[in-house]
Design an enzyme around this catalytic site. Sequence first.
Site, PDB file in Angstrom:
ATOM      1  CE  LYS A 123      -4.285  -1.678   0.963  1.00 13.04           C
ATOM      2  NZ  LYS A 123      -4.711  -1.786   2.358  1.00 13.04           N
ATOM      3  CG  HIS A 126      -1.562   7.458   2.308  1.00 15.40           C
ATOM      4  ND1 HIS A 126      -2.103   8.081   3.400  1.00 15.40           N
ATOM      5  CD2 HIS A 126      -2.042   6.187   2.307  1.00 15.40           C
ATOM      6  CE1 HIS A 126      -2.887   7.245   4.025  1.00 15.40           C
ATOM      7  NE2 HIS A 126      -2.859   6.085   3.409  1.00 15.40           N
ATOM      8  CG  HIS A 129       1.029   5.989   6.355  1.00 14.58           C
ATOM      9  ND1 HIS A 129       0.813   5.774   5.014  1.00 14.58           N
ATOM     10  CD2 HIS A 129       0.386   4.991   6.990  1.00 14.58           C
ATOM     11  CE1 HIS A 129       0.085   4.690   4.849  1.00 14.58           C
ATOM     12  NE2 HIS A 129      -0.191   4.194   6.035  1.00 14.58           N
TER      13      HIS A 129
END
Length: 559
Positions: A123, A126, A129
């Site tokens: 994942k 982004h 985070h």
Amino acid sequence: MDFKKIVCENFKTEAMTSDELYASLMPTQDCKNGDVCLPCFRFAKALRKSPAAIAEDFKDQVNTGGAVEKCEVAGGYLNFFLNKAYITRAVLDECAQKGDTYAPLSRLNKTICIDYSSINIAKPFHIGHLLTTVIGGSLYRVYKYLGYDVVGINHLGDWGTQFGKLIVAYKKWGDDEDIEKRKVRALLDLYVRFHKEAEKDESLNDEGRYWFKQIEDGNPEALAIFEKFKEITLKEVAKVYDKLGVKFDSYAGESFYNDKMQPIIDELQNKGLLTESEGAKVVDLEEWGMPPCLIVKKDGATLYATRDLAAAKYRHDTYDFDKCLYVVAYQQNLHFKQVFKVLELLGYDWADRLVHVPFGMVSLEGSTLSTREGKVVFLDDVLDTAVAKVGDVMEQKQGKRDEETAKKVGVGAVIFYALSSARIKDLVFSYDKALSFEGETGPYLQYAHARCRSVIAKAGEVKGKFSAGALDSAEAYEVVKLLNAFDQTVREAAEKYEPSVISHYLITLAKAYNKFYIDNRIVTDDNDVTFTRLALTKAVAAALKNGLKLILIDAVDKM
Ligand code: ARG
């Protein structure tokens, strides 16, 4: 310098022990009321006098004229005014001793685990985070500074049916060259494509389940693909961690607990905590006003919570922590409440050492984030954009770009913006606000620090001696008091799990020094005055630099 201790040394009374006195003293809010005060209200009953009368009595027992300059009664308070020249000199001496790089405080023999960043494999890393990564990373440094043994843990999200789906997508549409080039972005596209196609073709979901089962059962092909995804993701995040200056001591993620859940499930069973609910095994938490904690699904699969139970126990057994922090968004409040409660029900007395440190959501000027639709703002891009913007400004203003400085200022601006308000608040990221030189920003602090360094560099070596008169002003004393509050501020940040306490302190210090700087020349004809004001300037530069370091920012000497 411990101001309360100075008062205790100069005030002995029969009304209380020195320890009690110490505990009752408080810093004053307003410098008009001195440095330390003693609220006398709580003695009124025992001494049968008004608080003001008690304060008057106490006043006569204080030894003034030395380190305590004078005492005043104001309402029910006894206010202590310390000798400014004495304090100033002592604080600056201490600062000079600490030097430019503060050593950590003495070792406490206490361990603290910090679970932070905890990204998901395949994942994107982004902007969502950003907070967990920098709050956790900062707390890591904060506790280290305070003398703790710290274990940084990246509890990787590397387990779950989505990896089966990704394998299906990879086998059907994967392009190794593209993956090699675009890394997680390519994996993200595969993931998005899977969900689109699965809307039309239900059987894809069955295939996904099949391939996840293959991972679980150790099918070499499935494992090899999965390991590759993991490697790609970790390599990519490592670059961002490097830019942010965060590090981990363990990458034990969810899959690490595959073989560590059964003992916990057995224990739950033996202690009569498991109940069946529609074929699933759960711990009933109704008594505590929570929905049941799901432990094993109908099909035998374990859950996120099951892994966290095993992880908590493993961390306790491995690290024997005094505290284990989970820096995870507030969306998971219930999850952690449930997990902590289940551990408590299991009879683990260390369950109360687990702390969820929640924080708000991050968005980028109005855009919403959704991995499924592929609408994602990569953290790496945000950092690069910030650095590029700083570089552009440098080029405009100075006609040249200094990449190293641009990196530190740009990345630092993003970090400071994230750590400048209370962590629980939602954050709307804005380049303009983060990169502004005005207001409470990273660049403002960087500039404040760089200016101190340039004053010091220009002055060169100055031979002189301490001159109290050089710093005899309310502005200078304010700076001195703030310098003295450094460790206390770091402790407060640790107690509240709140790096913004340090951000706020740094802004206050920079502003206080700025006030002093506006009114006072640093380099004068009088060597003693110059020497003393330079000592203050050096101390401020060091406090800013070391404080910034605690919130993951590298100070620059020039900008
Ligand atoms: N990977 C999870 C997520 O992205 C966060 C994990 C937090 N740590 C934990 N021990 N549950 O939501």
